[in-house]
Design a protein around this motif. Structure first.
Motif, mmCIF file in Angstrom:
data_model
loop_
_atom_site.group_PDB
_atom_site.id
_atom_site.type_symbol
_atom_site.label_atom_id
_atom_site.label_comp_id
_atom_site.label_asym_id
_atom_site.label_seq_id
_atom_site.Cartn_x
_atom_site.Cartn_y
_atom_site.Cartn_z
ATOM 1 N N ASN A 1 4.359 18.892 13.867
ATOM 2 C CA ASN A 1 4.427 18.935 12.396
ATOM 3 C C ASN A 1 4.723 17.566 11.771
ATOM 4 N N GLU B 1 -7.057 8.981 12.277
ATOM 5 C CA GLU B 1 -6.398 10.283 12.277
ATOM 6 C C GLU B 1 -6.571 10.943 13.646
ATOM 7 N N ASP C 1 -0.032 10.266 3.587
ATOM 8 C CA ASP C 1 1.105 10.325 4.511
ATOM 9 C C ASP C 1 1.253 9.013 5.271
ATOM 10 N N ASN D 1 -4.474 14.083 16.449
ATOM 11 C CA ASN D 1 -3.579 15.229 16.462
ATOM 12 C C ASN D 1 -2.931 15.366 17.832
ATOM 13 N N PRO E 1 2.693 13.850 10.714
ATOM 14 C CA PRO E 1 1.395 13.156 10.650
ATOM 15 C C PRO E 1 1.296 12.132 11.782
ATOM 16 N N LYS F 1 5.022 16.094 6.392
ATOM 17 C CA LYS F 1 3.573 16.228 6.455
ATOM 18 C C LYS F 1 3.065 16.942 5.209
ATOM 19 N N THR F 2 2.044 16.385 4.580
ATOM 20 C CA THR F 2 1.408 17.025 3.437
ATOM 21 C C THR F 2 -0.038 17.350 3.812
ATOM 22 N N ASP F 3 -0.800 17.774 2.835
ATOM 23 C CA ASP F 3 -2.212 18.077 3.082
ATOM 24 C C ASP F 3 -3.086 16.827 3.024
ATOM 25 N N ASN F 4 -2.470 15.682 2.718
ATOM 26 C CA ASN F 4 -3.245 14.449 2.571
ATOM 27 C C ASN F 4 -2.794 13.436 3.626
ATOM 28 N N TRP F 5 -3.515 13.393 4.754
ATOM 29 C CA TRP F 5 -3.152 12.491 5.856
ATOM 30 C C TRP F 5 -3.169 11.041 5.401
#
Length: 271
Positions: A160, A38, A78, A40, A162, A71-75
């Motif tokens: 925005n 992960e 995604d 950014n 992932p 994009k969701t809250d769960n990388w």
């Protein structure tokens, strides 16, 4: 077999990505797996550089990728849902490719069987007379030090979306395209595009840093040294990715002038 995730975490424990989430990514038709870290927008390039420098220890080549499904809250989900190593794109390539075994090892083996000069001769539409005219214009333009707007070569920022630093079991960056399909290869074949990237690596020491489906973003250590060399390179890039210049409306001469100055490349080919 890849290093276990815990071993990777141990190797990066003193870096800015020490606490990053790492997951395993299955590669269809292969017993090998990839790892996804992960990242950014702020740390992606530094993370790539860290893992690139650690390649001798990991034997996993890094490339920055983005997901296009939202994009969701769960990388974790995604990245898995993005199916990054899907083989569908390879099935859309030229018929001669589809009729052959396009497994990952087979694709990589085919790279060294391609004669790049023959390939370029077949694909180049510009005549020697046209080349010389464009070269004369480019030399005059470059001599006058006309400023070229390089914004069309700026790297895409996947806001925005992932992001992941994908670690792939390849020895060279051009081989990444055997695992991650690039849209531009649908008309030429992934083997031809990889052979071209290898050719450019040997000539200009390029490395693939970001792969965004229709966009490839590369660093280059050895820029072309002459206008003639830059013009030839611009022609080669238009063969591989005509949208690079067509979409922003940049002339071949201006693109060649930009390649003399830029230490990053942006190749774009889209539907």
């Amino acid at each position: 077999m890849n290093l276990p995730i815990n071993d990777i975490k141990q190797i990066i424990k003193n870096t800015i990505i020490a606490e990053t989430q790492i997951i395993e990514i299955k590669i269809p038709t292969s017993e090998k797996t990839a790892l996804a870290m992960e990242i950014n927008l702020d740390n992606k390039l530094e993370a790539w550089e860290i893992m690139r420098n650690l390649f001798p220890q990991t034997q996993l080549y890094p490339v920055i990728v983005a997901c296009w499904l939202g994009k969701t809250d769960n990388w974790n989900n995604d990245i898995i849902d993005a199916d990054l190593c899907c083989r569908f794109g390879y099935q859309q390539e030229p018929v001669e490719n589809q009729n052959q075994n396009n497994s990952i090892p087979e694709l990589i083996t085919k790279i060294d069987k391609i004669n790049i000069q023959d390939f370029l001769h077949q694909k180049t539409e510009i005549t020697s007379e046209e080349f010389n005219k464009k070269l004369a214009f480019l030399e005059a333009q470059n001599h006058q030090q006309n400023l070229i707007d390089l914004r069309y070569l700026q790297w895409y920022e996947p806001i925005n979306q992932p992001l992941a630093l994908l670690l792939l079991p390849v020895e060279n960056s051009w081989e990444i395209l055997a695992y991650l399909h690039w849209y531009g290869a649908e008309s030429l074949g992934s083997d031809k595009v990889m052979a071209m990237l290898k050719y450019w690596h040997e000539k200009y020491h390029i490395e693939l840093v970001c792969h965004y489906g229709t966009m490839l973003q590369l660093t280059v250590k050895n820029k072309p040294k002459t206008c003639q060399e830059a013009l030839q390179l611009a022609i080669e890039q238009e063969i591989i990715a005509p949208c690079t210049t067509m979409l922003p409306g940049v002339s071949l001469e201006d693109h060649a002038c930009a390649l003399l100055k830029s230490d990053t490349w942006f190749l774009h080919e889209r539907p």
